[in-house]
Scaffold this motif. Structure first.
Motif, PDB file in Angstrom:
ATOM      1  N   SER A   7      -2.369   0.109  -6.087  1.00  0.00           N
ATOM      2  CA  SER A   7      -2.238   0.590  -4.713  1.00  0.00           C
ATOM      3  C   SER A   7      -1.843   2.060  -4.637  1.00  0.00           C
ATOM      4  O   SER A   7      -1.240   2.607  -5.554  1.00  0.00           O
ATOM      5  CB  SER A   7      -1.206  -0.255  -3.962  1.00  0.00           C
ATOM      6  OG  SER A   7      -1.611  -1.606  -3.900  1.00  0.00           O
ATOM      7  N   VAL A   8      -2.177   2.670  -3.504  1.00  0.00           N
ATOM      8  CA  VAL A   8      -1.873   4.078  -3.277  1.00  0.00           C
ATOM      9  C   VAL A   8      -0.418   4.262  -2.860  1.00  0.00           C
ATOM     10  O   VAL A   8       0.255   5.192  -3.312  1.00  0.00           O
ATOM     11  CB  VAL A   8      -2.793   4.664  -2.179  1.00  0.00           C
ATOM     12  CG1 VAL A   8      -2.449   6.123  -1.910  1.00  0.00           C
ATOM     13  CG2 VAL A   8      -4.255   4.534  -2.571  1.00  0.00           C
ATOM     14  N   GLU A   9       0.087   3.376  -2.013  1.00  0.00           N
ATOM     15  CA  GLU A   9       1.394   3.599  -1.398  1.00  0.00           C
ATOM     16  C   GLU A   9       2.461   2.567  -1.754  1.00  0.00           C
ATOM     17  O   GLU A   9       3.515   2.525  -1.115  1.00  0.00           O
ATOM     18  CB  GLU A   9       1.229   3.679   0.130  1.00  0.00           C
ATOM     19  CG  GLU A   9       0.343   4.845   0.566  1.00  0.00           C
ATOM     20  CD  GLU A   9       0.260   4.984   2.073  1.00  0.00           C
ATOM     21  OE1 GLU A   9       0.961   4.230   2.776  1.00  0.00           O
ATOM     22  OE2 GLU A   9      -0.509   5.847   2.535  1.00  0.00           O
ATOM     23  N   ALA A  10       2.193   1.692  -2.707  1.00  0.00           N
ATOM     24  CA  ALA A  10       3.189   0.698  -3.108  1.00  0.00           C
ATOM     25  C   ALA A  10       2.831   0.190  -4.502  1.00  0.00           C
ATOM     26  O   ALA A  10       1.906   0.681  -5.141  1.00  0.00           O
ATOM     27  CB  ALA A  10       3.254  -0.444  -2.096  1.00  0.00           C
ATOM     28  N   GLU A  11       3.556  -0.801  -4.963  1.00  0.00           N
ATOM     29  CA  GLU A  11       3.279  -1.399  -6.270  1.00  0.00           C
ATOM     30  C   GLU A  11       2.499  -2.694  -6.108  1.00  0.00           C
ATOM     31  O   GLU A  11       2.615  -3.371  -5.083  1.00  0.00           O
ATOM     32  CB  GLU A  11       4.598  -1.673  -6.991  1.00  0.00           C
ATOM     33  CG  GLU A  11       5.367  -0.406  -7.319  1.00  0.00           C
ATOM     34  CD  GLU A  11       6.678  -0.694  -8.034  1.00  0.00           C
ATOM     35  OE1 GLU A  11       7.095  -1.876  -8.050  1.00  0.00           O
ATOM     36  OE2 GLU A  11       7.284   0.244  -8.556  1.00  0.00           O
ATOM     37  N   PRO A  12       1.673  -3.036  -7.091  1.00  0.00           N
ATOM     38  CA  PRO A  12       1.411  -2.315  -8.333  1.00  0.00           C
ATOM     39  C   PRO A  12       0.605  -1.039  -8.068  1.00  0.00           C
ATOM     40  O   PRO A  12      -0.326  -1.051  -7.262  1.00  0.00           O
ATOM     41  CB  PRO A  12       0.603  -3.325  -9.159  1.00  0.00           C
ATOM     42  CG  PRO A  12      -0.084  -4.169  -8.119  1.00  0.00           C
ATOM     43  CD  PRO A  12       0.879  -4.286  -6.994  1.00  0.00           C
ATOM     44  N   ASP A  13       0.964   0.037  -8.745  1.00  0.00           N
ATOM     45  CA  ASP A  13       0.287   1.312  -8.534  1.00  0.00           C
ATOM     46  C   ASP A  13      -0.530   1.703  -9.763  1.00  0.00           C
ATOM     47  O   ASP A  13      -0.697   0.903 -10.695  1.00  0.00           O
ATOM     48  CB  ASP A  13       1.298   2.403  -8.180  1.00  0.00           C
ATOM     49  CG  ASP A  13       2.370   2.589  -9.247  1.00  0.00           C
ATOM     50  OD1 ASP A  13       2.186   2.115 -10.398  1.00  0.00           O
ATOM     51  OD2 ASP A  13       3.403   3.212  -8.945  1.00  0.00           O
TER      52      ASP A  13
END
Length: 257
Positions: free
Chosen positions: A172-178
Protein backbone atom coordinates in the motif's frame (compact mmCIF):
# COMPACT_ATOMS: atom_id res chain seq x y z
CA UNK A 1 -41.64 2.73 -8.19
CA UNK A 2 -39.48 5.29 -10.00
CA UNK A 3 -35.98 3.81 -9.77
CA UNK A 4 -32.44 5.14 -10.27
CA UNK A 5 -28.86 3.90 -9.86
CA UNK A 6 -26.06 6.02 -8.40
CA UNK A 7 -22.45 4.93 -8.94
CA UNK A 8 -20.15 6.43 -6.29
CA UNK A 9 -16.37 6.56 -6.58
CA UNK A 10 -13.50 8.60 -5.20
CA UNK A 11 -13.03 9.91 -8.72
CA UNK A 12 -10.01 10.66 -10.89
CA UNK A 13 -8.70 13.63 -12.83
CA UNK A 14 -7.07 11.35 -15.41
CA UNK A 15 -9.28 11.33 -18.49
CA UNK A 16 -8.09 7.95 -19.76
CA UNK A 17 -8.57 6.33 -16.35
CA UNK A 18 -12.03 7.87 -16.10
CA UNK A 19 -13.06 6.63 -19.53
CA UNK A 20 -11.44 3.18 -19.28
CA UNK A 21 -12.65 2.36 -15.76
CA UNK A 22 -15.43 4.49 -14.30
CA UNK A 23 -17.32 5.09 -17.53
CA UNK A 24 -17.13 1.41 -18.43
CA UNK A 25 -18.50 0.43 -15.04
CA UNK A 26 -21.40 2.85 -15.54
CA UNK A 27 -22.07 1.36 -18.96
CA UNK A 28 -22.16 -2.13 -17.46
CA UNK A 29 -24.52 -0.94 -14.72
CA UNK A 30 -26.83 0.43 -17.41
CA UNK A 31 -27.01 -3.05 -18.93
CA UNK A 32 -28.58 -4.43 -15.73
CA UNK A 33 -31.79 -2.59 -16.60
CA UNK A 34 -31.81 -0.26 -19.60
CA UNK A 35 -34.94 1.46 -18.27
CA UNK A 36 -33.22 2.70 -15.09
CA UNK A 37 -31.00 5.83 -15.35
CA UNK A 38 -27.45 5.67 -13.97
CA UNK A 39 -25.93 8.70 -12.26
CA UNK A 40 -22.39 9.29 -11.01
CA UNK A 41 -20.94 10.99 -7.94
CA UNK A 42 -17.37 11.60 -6.71
CA UNK A 43 -16.40 11.85 -3.06
CA UNK A 44 -13.17 13.79 -3.71
CA UNK A 45 -13.71 17.54 -3.74
CA UNK A 46 -10.13 18.06 -4.92
CA UNK A 47 -10.80 16.04 -8.05
CA UNK A 48 -14.15 17.75 -8.59
CA UNK A 49 -12.45 21.15 -8.54
CA UNK A 50 -9.79 20.01 -11.02
CA UNK A 51 -12.43 18.68 -13.40
CA UNK A 52 -14.70 21.72 -13.08
CA UNK A 53 -11.77 23.87 -14.26
CA UNK A 54 -11.84 21.73 -17.41
CA UNK A 55 -15.59 22.13 -17.81
CA UNK A 56 -16.40 18.67 -16.46
CA UNK A 57 -18.90 18.61 -13.60
CA UNK A 58 -19.33 15.48 -11.47
CA UNK A 59 -21.54 16.07 -8.41
CA UNK A 60 -20.90 15.15 -4.82
CA UNK A 61 -22.94 12.32 -3.31
CA UNK A 62 -25.28 14.86 -1.73
CA UNK A 63 -25.60 16.83 -4.96
CA UNK A 64 -26.34 13.71 -6.99
CA UNK A 65 -28.96 12.48 -4.50
CA UNK A 66 -30.73 15.85 -4.56
CA UNK A 67 -30.72 15.79 -8.35
CA UNK A 68 -32.15 12.26 -8.33
CA UNK A 69 -34.89 13.28 -5.89
CA UNK A 70 -35.85 16.17 -8.17
CA UNK A 71 -36.56 13.60 -10.89
CA UNK A 72 -39.22 12.04 -8.67
CA UNK A 73 -37.16 8.96 -7.80
CA UNK A 74 -38.41 6.98 -4.81
CA UNK A 75 -36.18 3.89 -5.18
CA UNK A 76 -32.42 4.39 -5.28
CA UNK A 77 -29.69 1.77 -5.66
CA UNK A 78 -26.22 3.04 -4.77
CA UNK A 79 -23.26 1.11 -6.16
CA UNK A 80 -20.04 1.81 -4.26
CA UNK A 81 -16.72 1.37 -6.07
CA UNK A 82 -14.67 1.27 -2.85
CA UNK A 83 -12.21 -1.60 -2.43
CA UNK A 84 -12.57 -1.67 1.36
CA UNK A 85 -15.19 -0.28 3.79
CA UNK A 86 -12.81 2.43 4.97
CA UNK A 87 -13.26 6.12 5.69
CA UNK A 88 -14.43 7.12 2.21
CA UNK A 89 -17.03 4.35 2.18
CA UNK A 90 -18.19 5.27 5.69
CA UNK A 91 -18.43 8.94 4.73
CA UNK A 92 -20.65 8.01 1.79
CA UNK A 93 -22.92 5.97 4.07
CA UNK A 94 -23.32 8.86 6.50
CA UNK A 95 -24.36 11.20 3.70
CA UNK A 96 -26.83 8.71 2.25
CA UNK A 97 -28.37 8.02 5.64
CA UNK A 98 -29.49 11.64 5.85
CA UNK A 99 -31.67 11.07 2.79
CA UNK A 100 -33.08 7.65 3.67
CA UNK A 101 -36.44 9.05 4.77
CA UNK A 102 -36.85 10.71 1.36
CA UNK A 103 -36.98 7.36 -0.45
CA UNK A 104 -39.37 4.46 -0.33
CA UNK A 105 -36.31 2.26 -0.81
CA UNK A 106 -32.59 3.05 -0.56
CA UNK A 107 -30.10 0.23 -1.04
CA UNK A 108 -26.29 0.48 -0.93
CA UNK A 109 -23.90 -2.21 -2.15
CA UNK A 110 -21.03 -3.38 -0.01
CA UNK A 111 -17.36 -2.61 -0.69
CA UNK A 112 -15.46 -5.07 -2.89
CA UNK A 113 -13.68 -6.44 0.19
CA UNK A 114 -16.44 -5.83 2.71
CA UNK A 115 -15.75 -9.04 4.63
CA UNK A 116 -12.63 -11.15 5.16
CA UNK A 117 -14.02 -13.99 3.03
CA UNK A 118 -14.28 -11.59 0.07
CA UNK A 119 -10.47 -11.68 -0.12
CA UNK A 120 -10.48 -15.39 -0.90
CA UNK A 121 -13.19 -14.91 -3.53
CA UNK A 122 -11.23 -12.18 -5.27
CA UNK A 123 -8.01 -14.17 -5.75
CA UNK A 124 -9.24 -16.37 -8.66
CA UNK A 125 -10.81 -13.30 -10.29
CA UNK A 126 -7.48 -11.47 -10.17
CA UNK A 127 -5.71 -14.53 -11.55
CA UNK A 128 -8.11 -14.56 -14.53
CA UNK A 129 -7.43 -10.87 -15.08
CA UNK A 130 -3.69 -10.58 -14.50
CA UNK A 131 -2.55 -14.10 -15.44
CA UNK A 132 -0.13 -14.70 -12.59
CA UNK A 133 2.91 -16.73 -13.65
CA UNK A 134 4.98 -18.71 -11.18
CA UNK A 135 8.33 -17.49 -12.52
CA UNK A 136 7.56 -13.81 -11.76
CA UNK A 137 6.88 -11.81 -8.60
CA UNK A 138 3.83 -9.54 -8.46
CA UNK A 139 3.26 -6.47 -6.33
CA UNK A 140 -0.23 -4.98 -6.40
CA UNK A 141 -0.27 -1.38 -5.23
CA UNK A 142 -3.14 -0.65 -2.85
CA UNK A 143 -4.10 2.71 -1.41
CA UNK A 144 -4.06 1.94 2.29
CA UNK A 145 -5.83 3.70 5.15
CA UNK A 146 -5.41 4.31 8.87
CA UNK A 147 -8.91 2.89 9.33
CA UNK A 148 -9.40 -0.58 10.80
CA UNK A 149 -10.59 -1.73 7.35
CA UNK A 150 -6.94 -1.68 6.26
CA UNK A 151 -6.76 -5.25 7.62
CA UNK A 152 -8.23 -6.38 4.30
CA UNK A 153 -4.85 -5.84 2.58
CA UNK A 154 -3.15 -8.16 5.04
CA UNK A 155 -5.97 -10.64 4.54
CA UNK A 156 -5.50 -10.41 0.77
CA UNK A 157 -1.84 -11.36 1.16
CA UNK A 158 -2.86 -14.32 3.28
CA UNK A 159 -5.48 -15.30 0.71
CA UNK A 160 -2.87 -15.20 -2.08
CA UNK A 161 -0.58 -17.45 -0.06
CA UNK A 162 -3.31 -19.95 0.82
CA UNK A 163 -4.49 -20.09 -2.82
CA UNK A 164 -0.99 -21.04 -4.02
CA UNK A 165 0.24 -17.61 -5.08
CA UNK A 166 3.08 -16.81 -2.65
CA UNK A 167 4.61 -14.68 -5.42
CA UNK A 168 1.74 -12.16 -5.28
CA UNK A 169 1.44 -9.50 -2.57
CA UNK A 170 -0.20 -6.17 -1.80
CA UNK A 171 1.94 -3.11 -1.01
CA UNK A 172 0.00 0.00 0.00
CA UNK A 173 0.90 3.64 -0.55
CA UNK A 174 -0.38 5.07 2.72
CA UNK A 175 -0.40 2.17 5.21
CA UNK A 176 0.96 -1.31 5.85
CA UNK A 177 1.80 -3.64 4.28
CA UNK A 178 3.88 -1.18 2.26
CA UNK A 179 6.59 -1.41 -0.39
CA UNK A 180 9.33 -2.00 2.16
CA UNK A 181 7.36 -4.98 3.50
CA UNK A 182 7.08 -6.34 -0.04
CA UNK A 183 10.80 -5.84 -0.66
CA UNK A 184 11.60 -7.74 2.54
CA UNK A 185 9.65 -10.69 1.13
CA UNK A 186 11.46 -10.45 -2.23
CA UNK A 187 14.84 -10.48 -0.55
CA UNK A 188 14.03 -13.83 1.03
CA UNK A 189 13.53 -15.42 -2.40
CA UNK A 190 16.37 -17.47 -3.89
CA UNK A 191 16.04 -15.85 -7.30
CA UNK A 192 13.72 -13.17 -8.63
CA UNK A 193 13.65 -12.89 -12.42
CA UNK A 194 11.21 -10.03 -12.70
CA UNK A 195 8.78 -7.99 -10.61
CA UNK A 196 5.49 -7.00 -12.25
CA UNK A 197 3.51 -4.13 -10.75
CA UNK A 198 -0.25 -3.61 -11.01
CA UNK A 199 -2.58 -1.10 -9.32
CA UNK A 200 -4.87 -2.69 -6.74
CA UNK A 201 -7.27 0.17 -7.38
CA UNK A 202 -10.35 0.61 -9.53
CA UNK A 203 -8.72 3.38 -11.58
CA UNK A 204 -5.13 3.89 -12.72
CA UNK A 205 -4.95 7.51 -11.62
CA UNK A 206 -2.33 9.58 -9.86
CA UNK A 207 -1.14 6.82 -7.54
CA UNK A 208 -0.64 4.37 -10.40
CA UNK A 209 1.05 6.87 -12.70
CA UNK A 210 3.23 8.60 -10.11
CA UNK A 211 3.64 6.51 -6.96
CA UNK A 212 3.80 3.18 -8.76
CA UNK A 213 5.31 3.93 -12.18
CA UNK A 214 6.73 7.46 -11.90
CA UNK A 215 10.26 8.34 -12.94
CA UNK A 216 11.26 9.51 -9.46
CA UNK A 217 10.58 8.15 -5.97
CA UNK A 218 8.22 5.41 -7.14
CA UNK A 219 7.79 1.68 -6.69
CA UNK A 220 9.54 1.17 -10.02
CA UNK A 221 12.58 3.29 -9.21
CA UNK A 222 12.90 1.84 -5.71
CA UNK A 223 12.87 -1.73 -7.02
CA UNK A 224 15.24 -0.90 -9.87
CA UNK A 225 17.67 0.67 -7.42
CA UNK A 226 17.84 -2.72 -5.71
CA UNK A 227 18.62 -4.45 -8.99
CA UNK A 228 15.21 -5.90 -9.81
CA UNK A 229 13.92 -5.97 -13.36
CA UNK A 230 10.48 -4.37 -13.23
CA UNK A 231 7.41 -3.95 -15.40
CA UNK A 232 4.60 -1.57 -14.46
CA UNK A 233 1.15 -2.22 -15.90
CA UNK A 234 -0.81 1.02 -15.63
CA UNK A 235 -4.28 -0.43 -15.87
CA UNK A 236 -6.95 0.00 -13.21
CA UNK A 237 -8.99 -2.98 -12.05
CA UNK A 238 -12.09 -1.35 -13.52
CA UNK A 239 -10.66 -1.83 -17.00
CA UNK A 240 -11.15 -5.60 -16.72
CA UNK A 241 -14.62 -7.03 -17.45
CA UNK A 242 -14.10 -9.75 -14.83
CA UNK A 243 -13.72 -7.09 -12.14
CA UNK A 244 -16.56 -4.90 -13.40
CA UNK A 245 -18.80 -7.94 -13.10
CA UNK A 246 -18.44 -7.66 -9.31
CA UNK A 247 -20.40 -4.40 -9.40
CA UNK A 248 -23.13 -5.60 -11.74
CA UNK A 249 -23.64 -8.74 -9.64
CA UNK A 250 -23.89 -6.68 -6.45
CA UNK A 251 -26.47 -4.45 -8.13
CA UNK A 252 -28.51 -7.40 -9.39
CA UNK A 253 -28.62 -8.87 -5.89
CA UNK A 254 -29.83 -5.59 -4.43
CA UNK A 255 -32.49 -5.25 -7.11
CA UNK A 256 -33.72 -8.77 -6.35
CA UNK A 257 -34.10 -8.13 -2.60
Amino acid sequence: MNRAILFVSFGTSYRKAREDSLERICKDLCSVDAQVPVYQAYTSQVIQKKLSAEGIFIPTVEGAVRQILEQGTDCLYVVASHMIPGREYQKMLRILERFRCKFHKLEVTSAVLQEAEDCKKLVPVLDQMLHFQKEYEYILMGHGTEDAANIRYLQMNRAFWEAGFPNVQIASVEAEPDLEDAIAVLQKRDMVKKVILHPFMVVAGDHANQDMAGETDSYVTRLQSLGYETEAVIRGLGEYPQFRRIFTEKLRKKCAE
